[in-house]
Design an enzyme around this catalytic site. Structure first.
Site: not given
Ligand SMILES: NC(=O)c1ccc[n+]([C@@H]2O[C@H](COP(=O)([O-])OP(=O)(O)OC[C@H]3O[C@@H](n4cnc5c(N)ncnc54)[C@H](O)[C@@H]3O)[C@@H](O)[C@H]2O)c1
Ligand SMILES: O=C(O)C[C@H](O)C(=O)O
Length: 356
Positions: A193, A220
């Site tokens: 953010d 967030h």
């Molecule tokens: N905080 C933030 O600003 C922010 C920003 C972007 C994404 N996110 C979040 O981050 C998370 C991941 O996003 P992504 O795009 O990498 O998803 P993705 O699906 O590409 O990757 C997630 C990974 O987690 C793994 N996984 C699932 N269960 C698991 C477990 N029990 N133990 C270990 N690994 C496990 C999967 O195998 C996969 O490789 C999502 O929840 C997304 O919403 C948060």
């Molecule tokens: O928007 C989402 O679901 C992923 C992440 O929290 C973001 O802010 O990009």
């Protein structure tokens, strides 16, 4: 000139590594990686990434392998870590990389870690809110935090998995149950953010985003993401149209990416960048650097809510100090009330998931 016996052996050895018949290598090779003389790596911190094979996990692993403060990098996921680990381990940077696959290897992945970064869990698709991820991601975060409580209870946690407004309270409850909770060491990552706010504000001002610092407080998700445009550094002012545009774009930056990716996930590359920026700040704080200050979603008394994102100082034990919000504009005061209303529900949902 005839190659010597020694040269022949060396060529055979290199060839075996370039074309390793998987089982044969175990059985026939008299020399393997396990025989390497240097096993330690450079001095530094031990970092685990849980969800390392995912959209965020892979570029995050790459960037953490490049971080000179990291000596050991553990890559854990339930799929594909052997490939990701083999690939990243060939980078000629200091950190030693080890891969861990599936629940039976979680404890080995976590033992001895100083910092654990968690991007494990499902991402959004168009039309979903972050809260729609709760049912799947709450259980994943619970399991991983139970492992942390058992194997590295003193580690600093950077929790990325959504919905952060609920997963951080879930983690806190898991640690309380295990008797290991230290609120200073649990940080929800809201850095993206701030990264977005710096970028969008810089675009409006026509300046370099590296020279801009926008505090983003609250949480967030949607209206809980509250940019404090009245506190931008360097000091500047905006028209009310600019404030509306910037606030809306910062609050919906995640959705902007989800829609552009059209079903292929949410922000991964900018998130990996933001996660590394934040993890690096945590490592510098742990090392004892002065004045390491970033925004994060933490246990807080800044408002009446038990968790809130604001500027925090990171030190040798995690969060050293939480800064008050400072003077808010009328627009921000209204936004804060909206943010708190939604945050209260999300926080309670996380707490109830463990206490139920
Ligand atoms: N905080 C933030 O600003 C922010 C920003 C972007 C994404 N996110 C979040 O981050 C998370 C991941 O996003 P992504 O795009 O990498 O998803 P993705 O699906 O590409 O990757 C997630 C990974 O987690 C793994 N996984 C699932 N269960 C698991 C477990 N029990 N133990 C270990 N690994 C496990 C999967 O195998 C996969 O490789 C999502 O929840 C997304 O919403 C948060
Ligand atoms: O928007 C989402 O679901 C992923 C992440 O929290 C973001 O802010 O990009």
């Amino acid at each position: 000139m005839q190659p010597t016996l020694e040269a022949n052996q060396r060529i055979a050895r290199i060839s075996a590594h370039l074309h390793p018949p998987k089982l044969q290598m175990e059985a026939n090779s008299s020399w393997s990686q396990a025989n390497c003389r240097a096993k330690g790596g450079a001095p530094g911190f031990k970092v685990a990434i849980l969800g390392a094979a995912g959209g965020i996990g892979q570029p995050l692993s790459l960037l953490m392998k490049m971080n000179p403060l990291v000596s050991v990098l553990h890559l854990y996921d339930v799929v594909n870590t052997p490939g990701v680990t083999a690939d990243i381990s060939h980078m000629d940077t200091g950190a030693v990389v080890r891969g861990f696959l599936g629940a039976p290897q979680l404890e080995d992945a976590l033992t001895g870690m100083d910092l654990v970064i968690i991007p494990a869990g499902v991402p959004r698709k168009p039309g979903m809110t972050r809260d729609d991820l709760f049912n799947i991601n709450a259980g994943i975060v619970k399991t991983l935090c139970e492992g942390i409580a058992k194997c590295c209870p003193r580690a600093v946690i950077n929790l990325i998995s959504n919905p952060v407004n609920s997963t951080v309270p879930i983690a806190a409850e898991v640690f309380k149950k295990a008797g290991t909770y230290d609120p200073k060491r649990l940080l929800g990552v809201t850095m993206l953010d701030v990264v977005r706010a710096n970028t969008f504000v810089a675009e409006v001002l026509g300046v370099d985003p590296r020279d801009v610092d926008v505090p983003v407080v609250g949480g967030h998700a949607g209206v809980t993401i509250l940019p404090l445009l009245s506190q931008v550094k360097p000091a500047c002012s905006f028209t009310s149209e600019e404030i509306n545009y910037l606030t809306d774009r910062i609050q919906n930056g995640g959705t902007e990416v989800v829609e552009a990716k059209a079903g292929a996930g949410s922000a991964t590359l900018s998130m990996a960048y933001a996660a590394v920026k934040f993890a690096d700040a945590c490592l510098r704080g742990l090392r004892g650097d002065a004045a390491v200050v970033e925004c994060a979603f933490v246990a807080s008394q800044v408002t009446e809510l038990p968790f809130f994102a604001s500027k925090v100082k990171i030190g040798r034990n995690g969060v050293d100090e939480i800064y008050p919000l400072g003077p808010l504009s009328e627009y921000e005061r209204v936004g804060l009330e909206k943010a708190k209303k939604e945050l209260a529900v999300s926080i309670q949902k996380g707490i109830s998931f463990i206490r139920k």
